[in-house]
Design a protein around this motif. Structure first.
Motif, mmCIF file in Angstrom:
data_model
loop_
_atom_site.group_PDB
_atom_site.id
_atom_site.type_symbol
_atom_site.label_atom_id
_atom_site.label_comp_id
_atom_site.label_asym_id
_atom_site.label_seq_id
_atom_site.Cartn_x
_atom_site.Cartn_y
_atom_site.Cartn_z
ATOM 1 N N LEU A 39 0.825 -1.213 0.000
ATOM 2 C CA LEU A 39 0.000 0.000 0.000
ATOM 3 C C LEU A 39 0.861 1.266 0.000
ATOM 4 O O LEU A 39 0.373 2.346 -0.350
ATOM 5 N N ASN A 40 2.113 1.142 0.449
ATOM 6 C CA ASN A 40 3.037 2.285 0.506
ATOM 7 C C ASN A 40 2.419 3.461 1.267
ATOM 8 O O ASN A 40 2.604 4.623 0.888
ATOM 9 N N SER A 88 10.629 14.581 8.230
ATOM 10 C CA SER A 88 9.400 15.315 7.905
ATOM 11 C C SER A 88 9.683 16.040 6.602
ATOM 12 O O SER A 88 10.204 17.149 6.613
ATOM 13 N N GLN A 89 9.356 15.414 5.472
ATOM 14 C CA GLN A 89 9.788 16.012 4.217
ATOM 15 C C GLN A 89 8.666 16.329 3.241
ATOM 16 O O GLN A 89 8.923 16.600 2.070
ATOM 17 N N ALA A 90 7.420 16.327 3.720
ATOM 18 C CA ALA A 90 6.287 16.778 2.896
ATOM 19 C C ALA A 90 6.219 16.064 1.552
ATOM 20 O O ALA A 90 5.760 16.621 0.568
ATOM 21 N N GLY A 91 6.679 14.816 1.524
ATOM 22 C CA GLY A 91 6.627 14.042 0.284
ATOM 23 C C GLY A 91 7.522 14.575 -0.810
ATOM 24 O O GLY A 91 7.332 14.257 -1.981
ATOM 25 N N SER A 92 8.542 15.398 -0.449
ATOM 26 C CA SER A 92 9.364 16.056 -1.455
ATOM 27 C C SER A 92 10.842 15.706 -1.292
ATOM 28 O O SER A 92 11.343 15.613 -0.173
ATOM 29 N N ASN A 93 11.531 15.579 -2.422
ATOM 30 C CA ASN A 93 12.979 15.329 -2.377
ATOM 31 C C ASN A 93 13.758 16.542 -1.903
ATOM 32 O O ASN A 93 14.893 16.403 -1.438
ATOM 33 N N ILE A 94 13.143 17.730 -1.996
ATOM 34 C CA ILE A 94 13.892 18.919 -1.601
ATOM 35 C C ILE A 94 14.102 18.972 -0.083
ATOM 36 O O ILE A 94 14.998 19.652 0.408
ATOM 37 N N LEU A 95 13.273 18.218 0.662
ATOM 38 C CA LEU A 95 13.430 18.163 2.124
ATOM 39 C C LEU A 95 14.010 16.825 2.586
ATOM 40 O O LEU A 95 13.881 16.468 3.758
ATOM 41 N N LYS A 96 14.641 16.109 1.669
ATOM 42 C CA LYS A 96 15.230 14.819 2.020
ATOM 43 C C LYS A 96 16.258 15.021 3.144
ATOM 44 O O LYS A 96 17.110 15.903 3.070
ATOM 45 N N GLY A 97 16.128 14.196 4.169
ATOM 46 C CA GLY A 97 17.072 14.279 5.283
ATOM 47 C C GLY A 97 16.708 15.301 6.334
ATOM 48 O O GLY A 97 17.390 15.413 7.359
ATOM 49 N N PHE A 98 15.613 16.061 6.136
ATOM 50 C CA PHE A 98 15.233 17.081 7.123
ATOM 51 C C PHE A 98 14.569 16.429 8.327
ATOM 52 O O PHE A 98 13.561 15.741 8.205
ATOM 53 N N ASN A 122 2.411 8.690 3.751
ATOM 54 C CA ASN A 122 2.615 9.159 2.386
ATOM 55 C C ASN A 122 1.633 10.278 2.037
ATOM 56 O O ASN A 122 0.532 10.364 2.604
ATOM 57 N N MET A 123 2.024 11.110 1.076
ATOM 58 C CA MET A 123 1.182 12.242 0.666
ATOM 59 C C MET A 123 1.710 12.784 -0.661
ATOM 60 O O MET A 123 2.844 12.532 -1.052
ATOM 61 N N ASP A 124 0.857 13.545 -1.352
ATOM 62 C CA ASP A 124 1.329 14.259 -2.536
ATOM 63 C C ASP A 124 2.364 15.294 -2.119
ATOM 64 O O ASP A 124 2.272 15.881 -1.033
ATOM 65 N N GLU A 125 3.335 15.534 -2.991
ATOM 66 C CA GLU A 125 4.413 16.460 -2.667
ATOM 67 C C GLU A 125 3.871 17.834 -2.286
ATOM 68 O O GLU A 125 3.125 18.456 -3.041
ATOM 69 N N PHE A 126 4.261 18.293 -1.087
ATOM 70 C CA PHE A 126 3.779 19.570 -0.536
ATOM 71 C C PHE A 126 2.255 19.674 -0.583
ATOM 72 O O PHE A 126 1.687 20.752 -0.688
ATOM 73 N N ALA A 127 1.575 18.538 -0.526
ATOM 74 C CA ALA A 127 0.103 18.461 -0.514
ATOM 75 C C ALA A 127 -0.515 18.917 -1.832
ATOM 76 O O ALA A 127 -1.685 19.258 -1.878
ATOM 77 N N MET A 128 0.277 18.916 -2.899
ATOM 78 C CA MET A 128 -0.230 19.369 -4.196
ATOM 79 C C MET A 128 -0.582 18.167 -5.059
ATOM 80 O O MET A 128 0.291 17.576 -5.709
ATOM 81 N N ALA A 136 7.375 11.950 -3.530
ATOM 82 C CA ALA A 136 8.760 11.496 -3.700
ATOM 83 C C ALA A 136 8.914 10.030 -3.308
ATOM 84 O O ALA A 136 9.876 9.374 -3.707
ATOM 85 N N TYR A 137 7.978 9.501 -2.532
ATOM 86 C CA TYR A 137 8.049 8.112 -2.067
ATOM 87 C C TYR A 137 7.369 7.132 -3.023
ATOM 88 O O TYR A 137 7.279 5.945 -2.740
#
Length: 495
Positions: A39-40, A88-98, A122-128, A136-137
């Protein structure tokens, strides 16, 4: 009966009666999560934190008869909520490792009440997004299937992981956020209940921002009663959030009387869309009759500016997103691109943002930057803000005229297949929000309740919209609708 299939209300009662322990309940959920990788839904697992919180909850339950309702209840947390020391990266690679050094107000409140965090969802990147395909996942997957068809379906978005996890009994409830329907649409797609509270009811502090005047956190649960309990734990005034309302939080669960006699339900004629499936039209009529049978008066109403809601939303939300996402520049935290010799700070910004953001986020940032630019600010952004005021006034007018709640469909269809709309015009995807965005633009509370199945065996939901700060009354109307609809279907296990 597996403990992970309990409702929050039943688990609370069993924990207080010492029939089960929080550790047993948590282990049942952790086992379910381990067996549901297909289900990821969970993307950051925190079993050590969960077990420690469960042990602390058991100690509290042993010594305190008045432990909060959420004490020992295992929850999933959407990846948009900052959790101290946990990715906590909001589903985005730009926050990878945050990994934040602080806790969002809502998660802090939940943990203070004894709730257990199983992991991040899991979520859409930045909720978009409306399908959880921009993450990103990778895609979150709906536990429901069409009949005997093996096609993987969307759980909706952006809170797709939350919806999938609750529907598949991986957690007893989950946090979501709703900017244009991101709690209510996935709830409808997965046969669960989702509440978008009044803007300002739940703190936005520590919730990674998409569109600050629209974002609102809320609960995603299996039942209306559970939604009332979880909302109680999430709501409240927060001085750290300037948009948080200093209004007392009532006992939402105590307001579930099941009596709506003497109330008036509005049916907006503008929500009868061209091309709306007959099944959704039929369900809407059935929901109307259920509320009438419960003693409510039904009245046709008009919300004349509804037709402008989607275009206004898709100007305002990207404008705010382009402003909010300007902070992700590779300088302070998150991803930083590798630079070639001779590259300066401008190249670092450009390469970092090009690598870190996905296609949908880039699309919305560009739209937002465009509508805020000098030559177009009045033509687009200011005009959209004026339309937003007219939409808000439409609702104020009908509520002032004696309407207590408004009944509409939650979505224009049941869940569609992953990839089925990805190659289509992006506007086709945006149309998924057609029934939900008005509620965000007006700052009102809304709830999606599962009310039936379509011909393919997929869940369909109805939406109720309430007056500002009237979540208690709204939940009570939803409680009546839930009991009348009698929705008890569960997805057949395939994962």
């Amino acid at each position: 009966m597996s403990l992970n299939t309990l409702t929050i209300a039943d688990a609370r009662d069993k924990l207080r009666a010492r029939e089960i322990t929080a550790v047993e309940l948590t282990e049942a959920c952790l086992t379910a999560i381990e067996g549901a990788s297909a289900l990821n839904a969970f993307v950051h697992h925190t079993p050590e934190i969960a077990r420690a919180q469960a042990e602390a909850a058991d100690a509290r339950l042993q010594g305190d008869d008045e432990a909060p309702a959420l004490c020992g209840i295992p929850l999933g947390i959407k990846d948009l909520f900052c959790t101290k020391g946990v990715a906590s990266q909001a589903g985005s690679n730009i926050l990878k490792g945050f990994r934040p050094e602080y806790e969002s107000t809502i998660t802090a409140q939940l943990f203070a009440s004894g709730a257990v965090m199983l992991g991040k969802l899991n979520m859409d990147e930045f909720a978009m997004g409306s399908s959880n395909e921009t993450s990103a996942y990778g895609n979150a997957v709906n536990p429901w299937r069409r009949g005997n068809d093996d096609t993987a379906l969307t759980p909706g978005g952006s809170s797709g992981g939350s919806a999938s996890a609750v529907a598949a009994d991986l957690c007893l409830g989950a946090t979501g956020t709703d900017t244009g329907g991101s709690i209510r649409q996935p709830a409808a797609f997965t046969g669960i209940t989702g509440v978008k509270p009044t803007y300002g009811r739940c703190s936005r502090w520590g919730v990674i921002a998409f569109a600050s005047s629209l974002d609102q956190a809320g609960p995603m649960t299996r039942t209306v009663r559970d939604a009332a309990i979880l909302l109680q734990g999430m709501a409240g005034h927060d001085p750290k959030d300037s948009t948080s309302a200093d209004i007392p939080v009532p006992d939402f669960e105590a307001m579930l009387t099941g009596d709506i006699r003497g109330t008036t339900i509005g049916i907006p004629r503008e929500y009868r869309m061209d091309g709306m499936p007959d099944e959704i039209e039929t369900l809407w009529k059935q929901g109307t009759e259920m509320l009438r049978d419960a003693g409510a008066t039904i009245r046709d109403i008009s919300l004349p500016h509804t037709k402008y809601a989607l275009p206004a939303y898709y100007v305002i939300a990207p404008a705010e997103a382009s402003s909010n996402l300007a902070r992700y520049d590779g300088v302070r935290y998150g991803h930083r691109a590798r630079l070639a010799e001779g590259d300066g700070i401008t190249e670092m910004y450009e390469k970092t943002r090009a690598e870190g953001f996905g296609a949908e986020v880039k699309r919305r940032v560009m739209i937002g930057t465009y509508v805020l630019s000098a030559g177009f600010y009045d033509a687009y952004y200011n005009r959209a803000r004026k339309v937003r005021s007219l939409i808000k006034r439409d609702f104020e007018t009908v509520f002032a005229d004696g309407i207590d709640a408004i009944l509409t469909p939650a979505t224009p269809s049941s869940a569609f297949g992953l990839g089925e709309m990805a190659d289509a015009d992006p506007v086709a995807m945006y149309l998924n929000d057609v029934f939900t965005v008005t509620v965000n633009l007006a700052g009102l509370p809304g709830i999606a309740v599962p009310a039936g199945l379509d011909a393919q065996g997929l869940p369909l939901g109805l939406q109720l919209i309430g007056k500002p700060w009237a979540e208690g009354e709204l939940l009570n109307h939803a409680y009546v609708l839930e009991r009348a609809a009698g929705f008890v279907s569960k997805p057949a296990r395939w994962w």
